[in-house]
Design a protein around this motif. Structure first.
Motif, PDB file in Angstrom:
ATOM      1  N   LEU A  42     -14.279  45.336 -13.820  1.00  0.00           N
ATOM      2  CA  LEU A  42     -15.697  45.021 -14.002  1.00  0.00           C
ATOM      3  C   LEU A  42     -16.023  45.045 -15.489  1.00  0.00           C
ATOM      4  O   LEU A  42     -15.806  46.063 -16.161  1.00  0.00           O
ATOM      5  CB  LEU A  42     -16.588  46.017 -13.261  1.00  0.00           C
ATOM      6  CG  LEU A  42     -16.345  46.107 -11.746  1.00  0.00           C
ATOM      7  CD1 LEU A  42     -15.638  47.413 -11.410  1.00  0.00           C
ATOM      8  CD2 LEU A  42     -17.641  46.009 -10.962  1.00  0.00           C
ATOM      9  N   ASP A  43     -16.533  43.924 -15.995  1.00  0.00           N
ATOM     10  CA  ASP A  43     -16.851  43.798 -17.406  1.00  0.00           C
ATOM     11  C   ASP A  43     -18.359  43.878 -17.591  1.00  0.00           C
ATOM     12  O   ASP A  43     -19.081  42.921 -17.333  1.00  0.00           O
ATOM     13  CB  ASP A  43     -16.316  42.472 -17.953  1.00  0.00           C
ATOM     14  CG  ASP A  43     -16.378  42.401 -19.471  1.00  0.00           C
ATOM     15  OD1 ASP A  43     -16.835  43.376 -20.095  1.00  0.00           O
ATOM     16  OD2 ASP A  43     -15.966  41.367 -20.035  1.00  0.00           O
ATOM     17  N   VAL A  98      -5.696  41.753  -8.288  1.00  0.00           N
ATOM     18  CA  VAL A  98      -6.516  42.365  -9.341  1.00  0.00           C
ATOM     19  C   VAL A  98      -7.771  41.515  -9.502  1.00  0.00           C
ATOM     20  O   VAL A  98      -7.784  40.525 -10.225  1.00  0.00           O
ATOM     21  CB  VAL A  98      -5.735  42.455 -10.672  1.00  0.00           C
ATOM     22  CG1 VAL A  98      -6.584  43.162 -11.726  1.00  0.00           C
ATOM     23  CG2 VAL A  98      -4.409  43.184 -10.473  1.00  0.00           C
ATOM     24  N   GLY A  99      -8.818  41.884  -8.791  1.00  0.00           N
ATOM     25  CA  GLY A  99     -10.054  41.107  -8.799  1.00  0.00           C
ATOM     26  C   GLY A  99     -10.902  41.422 -10.016  1.00  0.00           C
ATOM     27  O   GLY A  99     -10.703  42.428 -10.709  1.00  0.00           O
ATOM     28  N   MET A 100     -11.882  40.546 -10.277  1.00  0.00           N
ATOM     29  CA  MET A 100     -12.713  40.727 -11.474  1.00  0.00           C
ATOM     30  C   MET A 100     -14.157  40.355 -11.197  1.00  0.00           C
ATOM     31  O   MET A 100     -14.444  39.370 -10.515  1.00  0.00           O
ATOM     32  CB  MET A 100     -12.170  39.889 -12.635  1.00  0.00           C
ATOM     33  CG  MET A 100     -12.831  40.206 -13.970  1.00  0.00           C
ATOM     34  SD  MET A 100     -11.793  39.674 -15.351  1.00  0.00           S
ATOM     35  CE  MET A 100     -12.694  40.450 -16.716  1.00  0.00           C
ATOM     36  N   ARG A 106      -9.187  41.906 -19.805  1.00  0.00           N
ATOM     37  CA  ARG A 106      -8.720  40.578 -19.389  1.00  0.00           C
ATOM     38  C   ARG A 106      -7.197  40.448 -19.400  1.00  0.00           C
ATOM     39  O   ARG A 106      -6.661  39.522 -18.792  1.00  0.00           O
ATOM     40  CB  ARG A 106      -9.361  39.508 -20.286  1.00  0.00           C
ATOM     41  CG  ARG A 106     -10.791  39.194 -19.873  1.00  0.00           C
ATOM     42  CD  ARG A 106     -11.552  38.445 -20.956  1.00  0.00           C
ATOM     43  NE  ARG A 106     -12.822  37.924 -20.459  1.00  0.00           N
ATOM     44  CZ  ARG A 106     -13.889  38.654 -20.179  1.00  0.00           C
ATOM     45  NH1 ARG A 106     -13.850  39.968 -20.358  1.00  0.00           N
ATOM     46  NH2 ARG A 106     -15.002  38.097 -19.723  1.00  0.00           N
ATOM     47  N   THR A 107      -6.522  41.352 -20.065  1.00  0.00           N
ATOM     48  CA  THR A 107      -5.057  41.309 -19.978  1.00  0.00           C
ATOM     49  C   THR A 107      -4.575  41.769 -18.612  1.00  0.00           C
ATOM     50  O   THR A 107      -3.472  41.403 -18.185  1.00  0.00           O
ATOM     51  CB  THR A 107      -4.391  42.191 -21.060  1.00  0.00           C
ATOM     52  OG1 THR A 107      -4.659  43.577 -20.816  1.00  0.00           O
ATOM     53  CG2 THR A 107      -4.847  41.804 -22.447  1.00  0.00           C
ATOM     54  N   LEU A 108      -5.390  42.547 -17.897  1.00  0.00           N
ATOM     55  CA  LEU A 108      -4.935  43.170 -16.660  1.00  0.00           C
ATOM     56  C   LEU A 108      -4.782  42.180 -15.508  1.00  0.00           C
ATOM     57  O   LEU A 108      -4.120  42.490 -14.511  1.00  0.00           O
ATOM     58  CB  LEU A 108      -5.881  44.309 -16.260  1.00  0.00           C
ATOM     59  CG  LEU A 108      -6.003  45.443 -17.282  1.00  0.00           C
ATOM     60  CD1 LEU A 108      -6.987  46.483 -16.799  1.00  0.00           C
ATOM     61  CD2 LEU A 108      -4.648  46.078 -17.583  1.00  0.00           C
ATOM     62  N   ASN A 109      -5.429  41.014 -15.599  1.00  0.00           N
ATOM     63  CA  ASN A 109      -5.171  39.964 -14.607  1.00  0.00           C
ATOM     64  C   ASN A 109      -4.851  38.631 -15.284  1.00  0.00           C
ATOM     65  O   ASN A 109      -4.976  37.573 -14.687  1.00  0.00           O
ATOM     66  CB  ASN A 109      -6.344  39.816 -13.627  1.00  0.00           C
ATOM     67  CG  ASN A 109      -7.586  39.255 -14.279  1.00  0.00           C
ATOM     68  OD1 ASN A 109      -7.675  39.156 -15.500  1.00  0.00           O
ATOM     69  ND2 ASN A 109      -8.556  38.880 -13.459  1.00  0.00           N
ATOM     70  N   ARG A 110      -4.447  38.729 -16.547  1.00  0.00           N
ATOM     71  CA  ARG A 110      -3.993  37.572 -17.331  1.00  0.00           C
ATOM     72  C   ARG A 110      -5.087  36.520 -17.499  1.00  0.00           C
ATOM     73  O   ARG A 110      -4.804  35.338 -17.670  1.00  0.00           O
ATOM     74  CB  ARG A 110      -2.730  36.977 -16.716  1.00  0.00           C
ATOM     75  CG  ARG A 110      -1.521  37.896 -16.862  1.00  0.00           C
ATOM     76  CD  ARG A 110      -0.321  37.523 -16.017  1.00  0.00           C
ATOM     77  NE  ARG A 110       0.076  36.124 -16.181  1.00  0.00           N
ATOM     78  CZ  ARG A 110       0.999  35.530 -15.419  1.00  0.00           C
ATOM     79  NH1 ARG A 110       1.601  36.222 -14.468  1.00  0.00           N
ATOM     80  NH2 ARG A 110       1.318  34.278 -15.604  1.00  0.00           N
ATOM     81  N   MET A 111      -6.324  36.954 -17.501  1.00  0.00           N
ATOM     82  CA  MET A 111      -7.423  36.034 -17.721  1.00  0.00           C
ATOM     83  C   MET A 111      -7.372  35.447 -19.135  1.00  0.00           C
ATOM     84  O   MET A 111      -7.873  34.338 -19.379  1.00  0.00           O
ATOM     85  CB  MET A 111      -8.757  36.759 -17.496  1.00  0.00           C
ATOM     86  CG  MET A 111      -9.981  35.858 -17.430  1.00  0.00           C
ATOM     87  SD  MET A 111      -9.989  34.784 -15.973  1.00  0.00           S
ATOM     88  CE  MET A 111     -10.297  35.979 -14.670  1.00  0.00           C
TER      89      MET A 111
END
Length: 274
Positions: free
Chosen positions: A194-195, A112-114, A75-80
């Protein structure tokens, strides 16, 4: 995928553990890099001095026991993480050589999609789910073309092409997850996060998602979190093992699973804990 995107950068890998890792990645172009990352939820620190790179057009899996920091790192990778009021980050995260911490967060999340653990389609039609991102971003290509292309990339088009205006909720769980992947792909991300994308799916749907991910790495860089070590071994090119917020080992996947360099990694993958 993005015509304006910069070329992937080479990573300064001096901080990575293990000579073999440094040799393997010395000339590997990196789409994203993390350097000396520390993270807190309030007073509790959950990530400790993490340095890691995500190779362009490859799949990187992050494994480790529950609570080790995998999803937080993702979640740090797209600042979620910014949705949590008391979260705090120190360190550097770069996308194409530019700090993500200074970028417009909406633009960053387009790049940076999730995709989350459980399928989360919007309460809209199949078509409108996929068209949502391009529509609000002012995409120049006709929406019907974008929707078809994205559904084809997500290996879903043949199954839904005659029912695009049906509710997304009428799809099966596996189809809904592929729809969410298509929705993410519709804005042409450079990185797809992808989580645990298969944790709520049956084995047949899981196999379809795994096959899809291997195909998608030609289009974008993929980072996935999984508790399923067999899945990491099947689909990923590189694997990072985290334990209590520390990156213990990061190596090409075949090496990590056959000749791990750290005894803690060996203990985890052989089931002695976790």
């Amino acid at each position: 995928m993005n015509a304006t995107a910069k070329q992937p950068i080479s990573m300064n890998i001096s901080a990575l553990p293990g000579a073999t890792t440094r040799e393997m990645l010395a000339d590997q172009p990196m789409r994203m890099t993390i350097s000396k990352l520390n993270f807190w939820y309030g007073p509790k620190q959950t990530l400790f001095d993490v340095t890691l790179g995500f190779a362009a057009n490859h799949i990187t899996a992050m494994i480790g026991p529950s609570g080790c920091g995998k999803s937080t790192l993702l979640r740090t990778l797209n600042r979620m993480y910014e949705a949590v009021s008391n979260a705090r980050l120190e360190g550097e995260i770069q996308l194409d050589g530019q700090s993500i911490l200074t970028q417009d967060v909406t633009q960053l999340r387009r790049r940076v999609g999730m995709v989350f653990q459980r399928p989360n389609p919007f309460p809209k039609s199949i078509f409108d789910n996929v068209a949502y991102g391009p529509r609000i971003n002012g995409h120049n290509q006709p929406l019907a073309e974008v929707v078809e292309s994205s559904l084809r990339r997500a290996a879903l088009w043949e199954e839904v092409k005659d029912q695009l205006h049906k509710s997304a909720y009428e799809l099966s769980g596996g189809q809904q997850q592929r729809l969410c992947i298509a929705r993410a792909l519709a804005v042409e991300p450079e990185v797809l996060l992808l989580d645990e994308p298969c944790s709520a799916l049956d084995p047949i749907s899981t196999a379809k998602i795994e096959e899809l991910l291997v195909q998608l790495k030609e289009l974008c860089t993929i980072v996935t979190v999984t508790h399923n070590m067999q899945q990491a071994a099947r689909v990923s090119d590189f694997t990072a093992f985290l334990l209590t917020g520390v990156m213990v080992e990061y190596n090409p996947t075949p090496q990590l699973f056959t000749t791990p360099s750290d005894p803690r990694t060996e203990a985890y993958i052989t089931g002695r804990f976790g």
